[in-house]
Design a protein around this motif. Structure first.
Motif, PDB file in Angstrom:
ATOM      1  N   GLU A 174      -9.973   0.689  -1.862  1.00 15.11           N
ATOM      2  CA  GLU A 174     -10.467   1.871  -1.141  1.00 15.11           C
ATOM      3  C   GLU A 174      -9.691   2.093   0.153  1.00 15.11           C
ATOM      4  O   GLU A 174      -9.374   3.232   0.506  1.00 15.11           O
ATOM      5  N   LEU A 175      -9.397   1.018   0.862  1.00 16.96           N
ATOM      6  CA  LEU A 175      -8.613   1.146   2.090  1.00 16.96           C
ATOM      7  C   LEU A 175      -7.206   1.646   1.791  1.00 16.96           C
ATOM      8  O   LEU A 175      -6.655   2.449   2.549  1.00 16.96           O
ATOM      9  N   GLN A 176      -6.627   1.196   0.692  1.00 23.00           N
ATOM     10  CA  GLN A 176      -5.297   1.675   0.302  1.00 23.00           C
ATOM     11  C   GLN A 176      -5.336   3.178   0.009  1.00 23.00           C
ATOM     12  O   GLN A 176      -4.424   3.909   0.394  1.00 23.00           O
ATOM     13  N   LYS A 177      -6.392   3.634  -0.654  1.00 23.60           N
ATOM     14  CA  LYS A 177      -6.538   5.074  -0.916  1.00 23.60           C
ATOM     15  C   LYS A 177      -6.627   5.845   0.384  1.00 23.60           C
ATOM     16  O   LYS A 177      -6.005   6.907   0.545  1.00 23.60           O
ATOM     17  N   CYS A 178      -7.407   5.323   1.337  1.00 21.88           N
ATOM     18  CA  CYS A 178      -7.519   5.994   2.652  1.00 21.88           C
ATOM     19  C   CYS A 178      -6.169   6.062   3.344  1.00 21.88           C
ATOM     20  O   CYS A 178      -5.812   7.091   3.930  1.00 21.88           O
ATOM     21  N   LYS A 179      -5.411   4.986   3.263  1.00 20.52           N
ATOM     22  CA  LYS A 179      -4.094   4.961   3.886  1.00 20.52           C
ATOM     23  C   LYS A 179      -3.173   5.995   3.256  1.00 20.52           C
ATOM     24  O   LYS A 179      -2.456   6.712   3.947  1.00 20.52           O
ATOM     25  N   GLU A 180      -3.196   6.068   1.926  1.00 20.39           N
ATOM     26  CA  GLU A 180      -2.372   7.052   1.223  1.00 20.39           C
ATOM     27  C   GLU A 180      -2.758   8.466   1.618  1.00 20.39           C
ATOM     28  O   GLU A 180      -1.886   9.328   1.803  1.00 20.39           O
ATOM     29  N   ASN A 181      -4.055   8.730   1.756  1.00 24.02           N
ATOM     30  CA  ASN A 181      -4.513  10.069   2.149  1.00 24.02           C
ATOM     31  C   ASN A 181      -4.086  10.407   3.577  1.00 24.02           C
ATOM     32  O   ASN A 181      -3.769  11.550   3.868  1.00 24.02           O
ATOM     33  N   GLU A 182      -4.090   9.411   4.456  1.00 20.93           N
ATOM     34  CA  GLU A 182      -3.659   9.637   5.833  1.00 20.93           C
ATOM     35  C   GLU A 182      -2.168   9.948   5.911  1.00 20.93           C
ATOM     36  O   GLU A 182      -1.727  10.684   6.782  1.00 20.93           O
ATOM     37  N   GLU A 183      -1.398   9.369   5.003  1.00 19.81           N
ATOM     38  CA  GLU A 183       0.052   9.543   5.042  1.00 19.81           C
ATOM     39  C   GLU A 183       0.508  10.850   4.433  1.00 19.81           C
ATOM     40  O   GLU A 183       1.672  11.211   4.551  1.00 19.81           O
ATOM     41  N   LYS A 184      -0.383  11.579   3.791  1.00 17.31           N
ATOM     42  CA  LYS A 184      -0.019  12.861   3.177  1.00 17.31           C
ATOM     43  C   LYS A 184       0.095  13.947   4.211  1.00 17.31           C
ATOM     44  O   LYS A 184      -0.432  13.995   5.230  1.00 17.31           O
ATOM     45  N   MET A 235     -11.469  -1.074  21.156  1.00 21.74           N
ATOM     46  CA  MET A 235     -10.310  -0.618  20.430  1.00 21.74           C
ATOM     47  C   MET A 235     -10.688  -0.418  18.957  1.00 21.74           C
ATOM     48  O   MET A 235     -11.238  -1.305  18.324  1.00 21.74           O
ATOM     49  N   LYS A 236     -10.395   0.733  18.446  1.00 25.47           N
ATOM     50  CA  LYS A 236     -10.729   1.077  17.067  1.00 25.47           C
ATOM     51  C   LYS A 236      -9.716   0.446  16.106  1.00 25.47           C
ATOM     52  O   LYS A 236      -8.509   0.573  16.300  1.00 25.47           O
ATOM     53  N   PRO A 237     -10.217  -0.245  15.057  1.00 27.50           N
ATOM     54  CA  PRO A 237      -9.269  -0.838  14.103  1.00 27.50           C
ATOM     55  C   PRO A 237      -8.549   0.228  13.287  1.00 27.50           C
ATOM     56  O   PRO A 237      -9.092   1.297  13.006  1.00 27.50           O
ATOM     57  N   THR A 238      -7.324  -0.073  12.933  1.00 28.72           N
ATOM     58  CA  THR A 238      -6.544   0.850  12.124  1.00 28.72           C
ATOM     59  C   THR A 238      -6.712   0.495  10.651  1.00 28.72           C
ATOM     60  O   THR A 238      -7.170  -0.601  10.313  1.00 28.72           O
ATOM     61  N   ILE A 239      -6.335   1.412   9.778  1.00 29.52           N
ATOM     62  CA  ILE A 239      -6.382   1.144   8.342  1.00 29.52           C
ATOM     63  C   ILE A 239      -5.523  -0.076   8.022  1.00 29.52           C
ATOM     64  O   ILE A 239      -5.934  -0.949   7.255  1.00 29.52           O
ATOM     65  N   ASP A 240      -4.337  -0.154   8.631  1.00 28.32           N
ATOM     66  CA  ASP A 240      -3.459  -1.297   8.370  1.00 28.32           C
ATOM     67  C   ASP A 240      -4.107  -2.617   8.774  1.00 28.32           C
ATOM     68  O   ASP A 240      -3.991  -3.608   8.054  1.00 28.32           O
TER      69      ASP A 240
END
Length: 64
Positions: A54-64, A1-6
């Motif tokens: 960095e993970l928060q930035k990735c999450k923000e980019n995914e939510e765009k 199972m692949k981990p999620t950003i969260d």
């Protein structure tokens, strides 16, 4: 199972919390032995905090 950003963010924060508890509750000798002293522990905490940002930035980019 692949981990999620969260889940990665959550685990990163748990690691930071654990390291802060180690800094408060362990003896100076133990911190010196394991982390090379308070400075070494602080560098490790800062590394996890940079990972968190960095993970928060990735999450923000995914939510765009």
């Amino acid at each position: 199972m692949k981990p999620t950003i969260d889940s990665m963010i959550s685990h990163t924060m748990l690691n930071i919390d654990q390291l802060l508890l180690i800094g408060v509750h362990n003896s100076d000798d133990n911190i010196k032995k394991v982390y090379g002293g308070e400075h070494g522990l602080l560098i490790l905490i800062q590394g996890y905090f940079e990972l968190y940002k960095e993970l928060q930035k990735c999450k923000e980019n995914e939510e765009k």
